[in-house]
Design a protein around this motif. Structure first.
Motif, PDB file in Angstrom:
ATOM      1  N   ASP A   1       0.801  -1.224   0.000  1.00  0.00           N
ATOM      2  CA  ASP A   1       0.000   0.000   0.000  1.00  0.00           C
ATOM      3  C   ASP A   1       0.833   1.273   0.000  1.00  0.00           C
ATOM      4  N   ARG A   2       2.020   1.247   0.606  1.00  0.00           N
ATOM      5  CA  ARG A   2       2.895   2.415   0.655  1.00  0.00           C
ATOM      6  C   ARG A   2       4.338   1.958   0.486  1.00  0.00           C
ATOM      7  N   ILE A   3       5.188   2.851  -0.032  1.00  0.00           N
ATOM      8  CA  ILE A   3       6.591   2.503  -0.274  1.00  0.00           C
ATOM      9  C   ILE A   3       7.501   3.591   0.254  1.00  0.00           C
ATOM     10  N   TYR A   4       8.505   3.167   1.035  1.00  0.00           N
ATOM     11  CA  TYR A   4       9.571   4.050   1.512  1.00  0.00           C
ATOM     12  C   TYR A   4      10.904   3.505   1.012  1.00  0.00           C
ATOM     13  N   SER A   5      11.853   4.426   0.817  1.00  0.00           N
ATOM     14  CA  SER A   5      13.159   3.990   0.318  1.00  0.00           C
ATOM     15  C   SER A   5      14.286   4.827   0.892  1.00  0.00           C
ATOM     16  N   SER A   6      15.422   4.195   1.058  1.00  0.00           N
ATOM     17  CA  SER A   6      16.672   4.915   1.276  1.00  0.00           C
ATOM     18  C   SER A   6      16.890   5.856   0.094  1.00  0.00           C
ATOM     19  N   PRO A   7      17.614   6.962   0.293  1.00  0.00           N
ATOM     20  CA  PRO A   7      17.803   7.924  -0.800  1.00  0.00           C
ATOM     21  C   PRO A   7      18.886   7.540  -1.806  1.00  0.00           C
ATOM     22  N   PHE A   8      19.496   6.371  -1.654  1.00  0.00           N
ATOM     23  CA  PHE A   8      20.576   6.023  -2.579  1.00  0.00           C
ATOM     24  C   PHE A   8      20.033   5.399  -3.870  1.00  0.00           C
ATOM     25  N   TYR A   9      20.746   5.698  -4.951  1.00  0.00           N
ATOM     26  CA  TYR A   9      20.321   5.329  -6.300  1.00  0.00           C
ATOM     27  C   TYR A   9      20.013   3.839  -6.412  1.00  0.00           C
ATOM     28  N   ARG A  10      20.864   2.990  -5.829  1.00  0.00           N
ATOM     29  CA  ARG A  10      20.708   1.544  -5.976  1.00  0.00           C
ATOM     30  C   ARG A  10      19.397   1.037  -5.387  1.00  0.00           C
ATOM     31  N   CYS A  11      18.900   1.702  -4.347  1.00  0.00           N
ATOM     32  CA  CYS A  11      17.617   1.291  -3.765  1.00  0.00           C
ATOM     33  C   CYS A  11      16.455   1.661  -4.679  1.00  0.00           C
ATOM     34  N   LEU A  12      16.470   2.880  -5.163  1.00  0.00           N
ATOM     35  CA  LEU A  12      15.389   3.300  -6.064  1.00  0.00           C
ATOM     36  C   LEU A  12      15.434   2.537  -7.389  1.00  0.00           C
ATOM     37  N   GLN A  13      16.641   2.193  -7.848  1.00  0.00           N
ATOM     38  CA  GLN A  13      16.755   1.390  -9.068  1.00  0.00           C
ATOM     39  C   GLN A  13      16.216  -0.016  -8.835  1.00  0.00           C
ATOM     40  N   THR A  14      16.438  -0.557  -7.650  1.00  0.00           N
ATOM     41  CA  THR A  14      15.896  -1.872  -7.306  1.00  0.00           C
ATOM     42  C   THR A  14      14.364  -1.848  -7.300  1.00  0.00           C
ATOM     43  N   LEU A  15      13.796  -0.766  -6.823  1.00  0.00           N
ATOM     44  CA  LEU A  15      12.337  -0.640  -6.753  1.00  0.00           C
ATOM     45  C   LEU A  15      11.680  -0.407  -8.109  1.00  0.00           C
ATOM     46  N   LEU A  16      12.441   0.086  -9.071  1.00  0.00           N
ATOM     47  CA  LEU A  16      11.841   0.572 -10.312  1.00  0.00           C
ATOM     48  C   LEU A  16      10.947  -0.444 -11.027  1.00  0.00           C
ATOM     49  N   PRO A  17      11.365  -1.696 -11.249  1.00  0.00           N
ATOM     50  CA  PRO A  17      10.458  -2.630 -11.929  1.00  0.00           C
ATOM     51  C   PRO A  17       9.159  -2.863 -11.153  1.00  0.00           C
ATOM     52  N   THR A  18       9.249  -2.815  -9.821  1.00  0.00           N
ATOM     53  CA  THR A  18       8.063  -3.003  -8.993  1.00  0.00           C
ATOM     54  C   THR A  18       7.141  -1.796  -9.057  1.00  0.00           C
ATOM     55  N   THR A  19       7.709  -0.607  -8.890  1.00  0.00           N
ATOM     56  CA  THR A  19       6.856   0.593  -8.846  1.00  0.00           C
ATOM     57  C   THR A  19       6.277   0.912 -10.219  1.00  0.00           C
TER      58      THR A  19
END
Length: 245
Positions: free
Chosen positions: A64-82
């Motif tokens: 239902d909600r998503i939080y992430s560390s601000p580092f590029y590798r975390c947001l890149q990991t989330l990208l296919p999911t989001t």
């Protein structure tokens, strides 16, 4: 109220190194944000992120909600999911970037590099929540392990308390983070802090998933009120469990 907390570690990344005498960081390859401690995923990690997304998009309850560390590798990991969840109108449509669940750097006599700002990250990733502001920031010269745990406890208390009062009544939250922070999250949520911080308890393999379910009873309590029902699950990854910390 939030019933389930999903926690993932970023996928397999490229490397950096630091000279412990001078505090000079260098990256094995050019980083997208120009920060040596902010490398992208390796090509293998990109594939891990895709396999992770297949699993995350089918979990119950849904994210239902998503939080992430601000580092590029975390947001890149989330990208296919989001990309998939947001296109389907799920998971709130935004990622909340929060330094409270960010990387752990040990104590040093020099300043560690800061993570990229939201303005920089916006040029690489869509759908970052511009209204969310982290309130628990690691010290620029690093932390002791117990200081990491304290920071994570405060961040989780803030995040979950905020979600508990959300008018849309989300049931679950996904947090994307790093190895040491993932371990600290497990200890904070369950309340199982070992006497020896080096004890091997919560795992943190690349692109792995841990799942915590809220205990019945004291719903207002955040820290120590969760059961760990998945500890760094990797069954959906073709390479299995890798790069434990």
């Amino acid at each position: 109220m939030i019933e389930v907390v999903y926690v993932i570690r970023h996928a397999f990344r490229t490397n950096w190194s630091v000279n412990p005498q001078t505090g000079e960081y260098t990256s094995a390859s050019k980083t997208p944000t120009g920060i040596p401690t902010d490398p992208p995923l390796a090509s293998y990690g990109v594939e891990q992120a895709k396999e992770l997304a297949e699993y995350l998009c089918s979990v119950q309850p849904p994210i239902d909600r998503i939080y992430s560390s601000p580092f590029y590798r975390c947001l890149q990991t989330l990208l296919p999911t989001t990309e998939r969840l947001f296109a389907e109108g799920r998971a709130g449509g935004k990622i909340r970037v929060d330094r409270g669940v960010g990387e752990f750097f040990g104590l040093a006599p020099f300043q560690h590099p800061e993570p990229p700002t939201l303005a920089v990250l916006n040029s690489h990733f869509p759908n970052l929540d511009p209204l969310h502001a982290a309130t628990h920031i690691p010290h620029s010269r690093g932390e002791k392990i117990l200081e990491l745990h304290d920071r994570v406890e405060k961040a989780l208390t803030t995040i979950i308390t905020c979600l508990d009062s959300d008018a849309e009544k989300p049931r679950s939250v996904l947090i994307c983070t790093h190895a040491a922070t993932m371990i600290a999250i497990g200890r904070a949520l369950t309340g199982n802090m070992p006497e020896d911080p080096d004890e091997d308890d919560f795992q943190c393999y690349t692109a792995s998933l841990s799942r915590f379910e809220r205990k019945k009873g004291d719903d207002a309590k955040v820290i120590g009120n969760w059961n760990c029902v998945l500890n760094s699950e990797t069954s959906y990854l073709s390479g299995g469990a890798e790069r434990g910390w």
